[in-house]
Design a protein around this motif. Structure first.
Motif, PDB file in Angstrom:
ATOM      1  N   VAL A 115       4.877   4.044  -9.396  1.00 29.94           N
ATOM      2  CA  VAL A 115       4.727   4.710  -8.003  1.00 29.94           C
ATOM      3  C   VAL A 115       5.118   6.181  -8.137  1.00 29.94           C
ATOM      4  CG1 VAL A 115       4.776   2.817  -6.635  1.00 29.94           C
ATOM      5  CG2 VAL A 115       6.960   3.970  -6.871  1.00 29.94           C
ATOM      6  N   VAL A 133      -0.313  -1.388  -4.651  1.00 29.93           N
ATOM      7  CA  VAL A 133       0.383  -1.299  -5.804  1.00 29.93           C
ATOM      8  C   VAL A 133       1.059  -2.931  -5.740  1.00 29.93           C
ATOM      9  CG1 VAL A 133       0.902   0.840  -6.146  1.00 29.93           C
ATOM     10  CG2 VAL A 133       2.551  -0.470  -4.803  1.00 29.93           C
ATOM     11  N   ASP A 184       3.154  -1.673 -11.394  1.00 30.61           N
ATOM     12  CA  ASP A 184       2.553  -0.409 -11.154  1.00 30.61           C
ATOM     13  C   ASP A 184       3.712   0.681 -10.997  1.00 30.61           C
ATOM     14  OD1 ASP A 184      -0.218  -1.293 -11.337  1.00 30.61           O
ATOM     15  OD2 ASP A 184       0.113  -2.078  -9.262  1.00 30.61           O
ATOM     16  N   PRO A 198       0.505   6.713  -7.780  1.00 32.27           N
ATOM     17  CA  PRO A 198      -0.893   6.448  -7.590  1.00 32.27           C
ATOM     18  C   PRO A 198      -1.205   7.162  -6.229  1.00 32.27           C
ATOM     19  CG  PRO A 198       0.812   5.044  -6.269  1.00 32.27           C
ATOM     20  CD  PRO A 198       1.415   6.192  -7.452  1.00 32.27           C
ATOM     21  N   GLU A 228      -3.482   3.507  -2.044  1.00 32.07           N
ATOM     22  CA  GLU A 228      -3.678   2.604  -3.061  1.00 32.07           C
ATOM     23  C   GLU A 228      -2.897   1.354  -3.195  1.00 32.07           C
ATOM     24  OE1 GLU A 228      -3.169   2.860  -7.853  1.00 32.07           O
ATOM     25  OE2 GLU A 228      -4.354   4.319  -6.754  1.00 32.07           O
ATOM     26  N   LYS A 243       0.817  -1.201   0.122  1.00 34.59           N
ATOM     27  CA  LYS A 243      -0.037  -0.106  -0.094  1.00 34.59           C
ATOM     28  C   LYS A 243       0.905   1.249  -0.006  1.00 34.59           C
ATOM     29  CE  LYS A 243      -3.527  -0.115   2.580  1.00 34.59           C
ATOM     30  NZ  LYS A 243      -4.585  -0.138   3.744  1.00 34.59           N
TER      31      LYS A 243
END
Length: 157
Positions: free
Chosen positions: A152, A145, A150, A139, A143, A15
């Protein structure tokens, strides 16, 4: 020439946490760089960018990769992991090696880290942020990831 599309991938799943809320002033006050943090819940730590591993602590709790643009990204696993002197962390690569984003760099033994009550908030920082403009966390805070998938952080040089 400026590149507006430089992306830093999540080195670990978890997170997203705002850097200012990390309970260690070295990170929250941006003394070692700017970026974000991830409350880790995965055991694989991946390269966040393509580049050369230019720093690897003997205690395996942190490493940095420098990309072709000269930007150095530091990944610090948890808070106070340095006290374990490498216990619970396996290095899969070493200083001087070239890696691509998504390459596994460390493997964590989460039960060992949890046994020692290690806070798994893991800062992901651009150390030499004087080279960077428009550093933007990608993000939203809170959120989830996925490591290697993803984005960041985004930045321009």
């Amino acid at each position: 020439m400026t590149n507006e599309n430089n992306r830093i991938l999540a080195p670990i799943s978890g997170k997203v946490v705002e850097l200012a809320t990390v309970p260690d002033p070295v990170f929250s006050e941006k003394l070692t760089g700017d970026g974000c943090a991830i409350l880790a819940d995965g055991s694989d730590v991946l390269a966040p960018i393509d580049g050369e591993i230019t720093l690897f602590f003997e205690t395996k709790h942190a490493f940095a990769i420098t990309g072709a643009d000269g930007v150095q990204v530091l990944v610090h696993i948890g808070l106070d992991t340095v006290i374990l002197d490498g216990e619970g962390i396996t290095a899969l690569h070493h200083t001087g090696e070239h890696v691509t984003a998504g390459t596994p760099i460390l493997r964590l033994d989460l039960p060992v880290l949890q046994k020692h009550h290690i806070n798994l908030i893991s800062p992901v920082l651009i150390v030499n942020y004087d080279k960077v403009r428009h550093l933007t966390p990608a993000p939203a805070i809170g959120e989830e990831v996925a490591a290697g998938r993803d984005c960041v952080l985004q930045y321009a040089v």
